[in-house]
Design a protein around this motif. Structure first.
Motif, PDB file in Angstrom:
ATOM      1  N   SER A 152      -2.876  -1.746   9.555  1.00 22.99           N
ATOM      2  CA  SER A 152      -2.542  -2.788   8.300  1.00 22.99           C
ATOM      3  C   SER A 152      -1.916  -3.999   8.926  1.00 22.99           C
ATOM      4  CB  SER A 152      -1.663  -2.406   7.455  1.00 22.99           C
ATOM      5  OG  SER A 152      -0.465  -2.040   8.049  1.00 22.99           O
ATOM      6  N   ASN A 200       0.868  -1.200   0.109  1.00 20.32           N
ATOM      7  CA  ASN A 200       0.087   0.040   0.038  1.00 20.32           C
ATOM      8  C   ASN A 200       0.799   1.271  -0.021  1.00 20.32           C
ATOM      9  OD1 ASN A 200      -1.855   1.906   0.506  1.00 20.32           O
ATOM     10  ND2 ASN A 200      -2.158   1.511   2.498  1.00 20.32           N
ATOM     11  N   CYS A 218       1.380   0.361   9.210  1.00 21.97           N
ATOM     12  CA  CYS A 218       0.684   1.080  10.163  1.00 21.97           C
ATOM     13  C   CYS A 218      -0.266  -0.048  11.066  1.00 21.97           C
ATOM     14  CB  CYS A 218      -0.357   2.165   9.875  1.00 21.97           C
ATOM     15  SG  CYS A 218      -1.701   1.379   8.744  1.00 21.97           S
ATOM     16  N   ARG A 274      -7.582   5.260   4.925  1.00 22.36           N
ATOM     17  CA  ARG A 274      -6.997   4.183   5.927  1.00 22.36           C
ATOM     18  C   ARG A 274      -7.719   2.889   5.473  1.00 22.36           C
ATOM     19  NH1 ARG A 274      -4.782   5.534  10.045  1.00 22.36           N
ATOM     20  NH2 ARG A 274      -3.370   3.793   9.444  1.00 22.36           N
ATOM     21  N   CYS A 321       0.540   4.604   2.149  1.00 19.41           N
ATOM     22  CA  CYS A 321       0.754   4.502   3.567  1.00 19.41           C
ATOM     23  C   CYS A 321       1.985   3.989   4.068  1.00 19.41           C
ATOM     24  CB  CYS A 321      -0.276   3.778   4.408  1.00 19.41           C
ATOM     25  SG  CYS A 321       0.100   3.812   6.276  1.00 19.41           S
ATOM     26  N   CYS A 343      -5.414   0.351   4.222  1.00 22.25           N
ATOM     27  CA  CYS A 343      -4.420  -0.061   5.061  1.00 22.25           C
ATOM     28  C   CYS A 343      -5.501  -1.353   5.635  1.00 22.25           C
ATOM     29  CB  CYS A 343      -4.299   0.791   6.034  1.00 22.25           C
ATOM     30  SG  CYS A 343      -3.498   2.443   5.649  1.00 22.25           S
ATOM     31  N   ASP A 358       2.579   0.554   3.872  1.00 22.28           N
ATOM     32  CA  ASP A 358       2.442  -0.725   4.392  1.00 22.28           C
ATOM     33  C   ASP A 358       2.899  -1.860   3.434  1.00 22.28           C
ATOM     34  OD1 ASP A 358       0.774   0.629   6.413  1.00 22.28           O
ATOM     35  OD2 ASP A 358      -0.736   0.747   5.086  1.00 22.28           O
TER      36      ASP A 358
HETATM   37 ZN    ZN Z   1      -1.561   1.919   6.561  1.00 20.38          ZN
END
Ligand code: ZN
Length: 161
Positions: free
Chosen positions: A78, A46, A75, A136, A49, A139, A51
């Motif tokens: 995730s 991702n 994060c 988000r 972010c 995530c 991830d």
């Molecule tokens: Zn994330």
């Protein structure tokens, strides 16, 4: 455990978003690490972010998931989502796992999703907070996209972008 932060929500929203279960699973991820006997592997990225995760599955000959694990960094959302996923899929068959992947990704991507969920998925209600934070959602759904990709045997990494 690396937990990167790119949070633009205010403090009240964050406390709502990070429910107890999410915090617990992000700090103490279940089934974390490489799976030696994995038969299916998929990567999820991702970029929005940062991830990254790799999901491992060990399938039995009768198409049930004997074991699952993941590794990577990202994060809290995730990591918690991937941890909840591995908890859920161990012991179920692949068609059910695919159905769950579809249900969860659709639910989290839809602001007005129905309130009811299968009993087996009730823990995942903890992820529902992300529906109010479009940034988000990716995530939370990353691991579920990776699950689908692993089960369908696609080799390329899945990216949310
Ligand atoms: Zn994330």
């Amino acid at each position: 455990m690396m937990v990167a932060g790119t949070h633009d929500a205010n403090a009240d929203d964050v406390s709502d978003l990070y429910r107890e279960l999410i915090i617990d699973h992000s700090r103490h991820p279940r089934h974390f690490g490489q799976l030696d006997n994995a038969t299916h592997v998929a990567e999820g990225i991702n970029p929005l972010c940062g991830d990254r995760l790799r999901l491992y599955l060990q399938l039995d000959e009768d198409d049930s998931i004997r074991d699952a694990s993941f590794e990577g960094s990202g994060c809290a959302i995730s990591v918690a989502s991937a941890s909840l996923l591995t908890d859920l899929v161990i012991g179920i068959d692949t068609s059910r796992a695919l159905a769950y992947s579809k249900e969860i990704t659709e639910r989290l991507s839809t602001a007005d999703a129905p309130a009811d969920l299968a009993v087996e998925l009730e823990k995942l209600m903890a992820l529902d907070g992300v529906r109010r934070f479009p940034s988000r959602v990716k995530c939370a759904t990353l691991a579920w996209h990776a699950l689908k990709s692993a089960l369908l045997g696609k080799q390329a990494a899945v990216s949310t972008e």
